[in-house]
Design a protein around this motif. Sequence first.
Motif, PDB file in Angstrom:
ATOM      1  N   TYR A 105      18.430  35.948  29.731  1.00  0.00           N
ATOM      2  CA  TYR A 105      17.852  35.741  31.311  1.00  0.00           C
ATOM      3  C   TYR A 105      19.651  36.238  31.400  1.00  0.00           C
ATOM      4  N   GLY A 106      20.422  36.208  30.757  1.00  0.00           N
ATOM      5  CA  GLY A 106      22.342  37.700  31.282  1.00  0.00           C
ATOM      6  C   GLY A 106      21.813  38.983  31.834  1.00  0.00           C
ATOM      7  N   LYS A 107      20.902  39.168  31.100  1.00  0.00           N
ATOM      8  CA  LYS A 107      20.892  40.419  31.055  1.00  0.00           C
ATOM      9  C   LYS A 107      20.335  40.881  32.504  1.00  0.00           C
ATOM     10  N   GLN A 108      18.730  40.429  32.675  1.00  0.00           N
ATOM     11  CA  GLN A 108      18.348  40.123  33.979  1.00  0.00           C
ATOM     12  C   GLN A 108      18.666  39.740  35.091  1.00  0.00           C
ATOM     13  N   TRP A 109      19.494  39.014  34.905  1.00  0.00           N
ATOM     14  CA  TRP A 109      20.286  38.133  36.042  1.00  0.00           C
ATOM     15  C   TRP A 109      21.518  39.089  37.194  1.00  0.00           C
ATOM     16  N   ARG A 110      22.054  39.739  35.701  1.00  0.00           N
ATOM     17  CA  ARG A 110      23.409  40.598  35.815  1.00  0.00           C
ATOM     18  C   ARG A 110      22.789  41.856  36.013  1.00  0.00           C
ATOM     19  N   SER A 111      21.978  42.692  35.080  1.00  0.00           N
ATOM     20  CA  SER A 111      21.734  44.148  34.632  1.00  0.00           C
ATOM     21  C   SER A 111      20.429  44.114  34.780  1.00  0.00           C
ATOM     22  N   TRP A 112      19.778  43.805  36.120  1.00  0.00           N
ATOM     23  CA  TRP A 112      18.593  44.269  36.263  1.00  0.00           C
ATOM     24  C   TRP A 112      18.289  45.679  36.642  1.00  0.00           C
ATOM     25  N   GLU A 113      17.440  46.459  35.956  1.00  0.00           N
ATOM     26  CA  GLU A 113      16.969  48.047  35.681  1.00  0.00           C
ATOM     27  C   GLU A 113      16.248  48.301  36.488  1.00  0.00           C
ATOM     28  N   GLY A 114      15.952  48.718  37.680  1.00  0.00           N
ATOM     29  CA  GLY A 114      15.152  49.424  37.901  1.00  0.00           C
ATOM     30  C   GLY A 114      14.756  50.606  38.063  1.00  0.00           C
ATOM     31  N   ALA A 115      13.202  50.682  38.926  1.00  0.00           N
ATOM     32  CA  ALA A 115      12.140  51.532  38.286  1.00  0.00           C
ATOM     33  C   ALA A 115      12.971  52.785  38.622  1.00  0.00           C
ATOM     34  N   ASP A 116      14.022  52.430  39.887  1.00  0.00           N
ATOM     35  CA  ASP A 116      15.033  54.235  40.508  1.00  0.00           C
ATOM     36  C   ASP A 116      15.921  54.677  39.677  1.00  0.00           C
ATOM     37  N   GLY A 117      16.153  53.361  38.342  1.00  0.00           N
ATOM     38  CA  GLY A 117      17.159  54.164  37.186  1.00  0.00           C
ATOM     39  C   GLY A 117      18.677  52.565  37.712  1.00  0.00           C
ATOM     40  N   GLN A 118      18.213  52.413  38.903  1.00  0.00           N
ATOM     41  CA  GLN A 118      19.330  51.484  39.279  1.00  0.00           C
ATOM     42  C   GLN A 118      19.775  50.106  38.143  1.00  0.00           C
ATOM     43  N   VAL A 119      20.864  49.586  38.353  1.00  0.00           N
ATOM     44  CA  VAL A 119      21.213  48.901  37.265  1.00  0.00           C
ATOM     45  C   VAL A 119      21.400  48.000  38.518  1.00  0.00           C
ATOM     46  N   TYR A 120      21.092  47.070  38.593  1.00  0.00           N
ATOM     47  CA  TYR A 120      21.044  45.463  40.055  1.00  0.00           C
ATOM     48  C   TYR A 120      21.803  44.311  39.648  1.00  0.00           C
ATOM     49  N   ASP A 121      22.622  43.679  40.197  1.00  0.00           N
ATOM     50  CA  ASP A 121      23.532  42.276  40.087  1.00  0.00           C
ATOM     51  C   ASP A 121      23.020  41.618  40.403  1.00  0.00           C
ATOM     52  N   GLN A 122      21.988  40.536  40.296  1.00  0.00           N
ATOM     53  CA  GLN A 122      21.153  39.708  40.977  1.00  0.00           C
ATOM     54  C   GLN A 122      22.198  38.729  42.075  1.00  0.00           C
ATOM     55  N   ILE A 123      22.636  38.067  41.340  1.00  0.00           N
ATOM     56  CA  ILE A 123      23.349  37.034  41.447  1.00  0.00           C
ATOM     57  C   ILE A 123      24.407  37.027  42.633  1.00  0.00           C
ATOM     58  N   GLN A 124      25.074  38.811  41.828  1.00  0.00           N
ATOM     59  CA  GLN A 124      26.460  39.123  43.091  1.00  0.00           C
ATOM     60  C   GLN A 124      25.141  39.572  44.632  1.00  0.00           C
ATOM     61  N   TYR A 125      24.050  39.840  44.154  1.00  0.00           N
ATOM     62  CA  TYR A 125      22.963  39.905  45.780  1.00  0.00           C
ATOM     63  C   TYR A 125      23.048  38.836  46.744  1.00  0.00           C
ATOM     64  N   ILE A 126      22.425  37.432  45.534  1.00  0.00           N
ATOM     65  CA  ILE A 126      22.276  36.560  46.518  1.00  0.00           C
ATOM     66  C   ILE A 126      23.119  36.049  46.796  1.00  0.00           C
ATOM     67  N   ILE A 127      24.788  36.175  46.234  1.00  0.00           N
ATOM     68  CA  ILE A 127      25.704  35.556  46.817  1.00  0.00           C
ATOM     69  C   ILE A 127      26.454  35.932  48.323  1.00  0.00           C
ATOM     70  N   ASP A 128      26.656  37.665  48.081  1.00  0.00           N
ATOM     71  CA  ASP A 128      26.661  38.316  49.139  1.00  0.00           C
ATOM     72  C   ASP A 128      25.283  37.719  50.468  1.00  0.00           C
TER      73      ASP A 128
END
Length: 319
Positions: free
Chosen positions: A149-172
Amino acid sequence: MNKVDKEYQKLGHYILENGAKKEDRTGTGTISTFGYQMRFDLKKEGFPLLTTKRVAFRLIVSELLWFLKGDTNLRYLLQNNNHIWDEWGFKHWVESPDYSGPDMTDFGLRSQTDEEFNVLYQEQLTIYQEKILNDDEFSKKYGDLGNVYGKQWRSWEGADGQVYDQIQYIIDEIKRNPDSRRLIVNAWSASELASQLLPPCHYAFQFYVVEGKLSCMFSMRSVDYFLGLPYNISSYALLTYLIAHECGLEVGELIFTGADVHIYSNHIEQVKEQLSREPRSLPTIKLNSEKKSVFDFEIEDIELIGYDPHPTIKAPVAV
């Protein structure tokens, strides 16, 4: 009236009366039903921590903060006396070439029926816990649970090679566009299932903002009714409170959607005991108003008020 315990008890009766017997990964066996939903009004009903048995709120808090930190190693949990995830890390160790102790095959089931084995199991589990706390190399190798969970929520790895912080995205996004229908966090990454000691059970959640209130719906593929679900309900309620706090919103509804909802065969008597109990008044929670960011909260910043449950009911964890 405490509708949270009532809804939970209603689900328990439904599984016992309508569920089908199914085998499962752990070898324990279950009574299972497929597809169930419950709704809780966080604003009107109080904080949804079950009162028909004592649920360890501090463990819920420390686990959720562990997720929010993006952490996947057991050390933080053990430092806070949280043993929810121990068995999965322990299993990884005892099945490795580095383990040379007594045979721990099927330790989850054997420890329930063999007292002599249970003594050995507890000894080895204590050794494991101490090594996680004190041995950096061991902790890195056998304390990390993989891309959970922690990794997926905060450091999701996309098919584009980028890392996404899903929780920060939600808040923003809530702050920028509260009417968005894309306020979704997904923990199910098909390409990373093999690297997770336990693939996500609560695999996705979505927020919804209306009339200044934040609601959350969380979805689960696999639901341990007796041990897991009470924690899941309270954890997502707390997450909703924290996100609402940072975004300047009140709390709305919490909605649970479960797929395979089951009672383990060795939990049936415990479930019947809980179903016989009369619900009590729900507690409330108080957040430290000085903390502005979700990521700044520590355990002592979250206070549980007025919790007076029935006694604990113990049951074994299926690993």
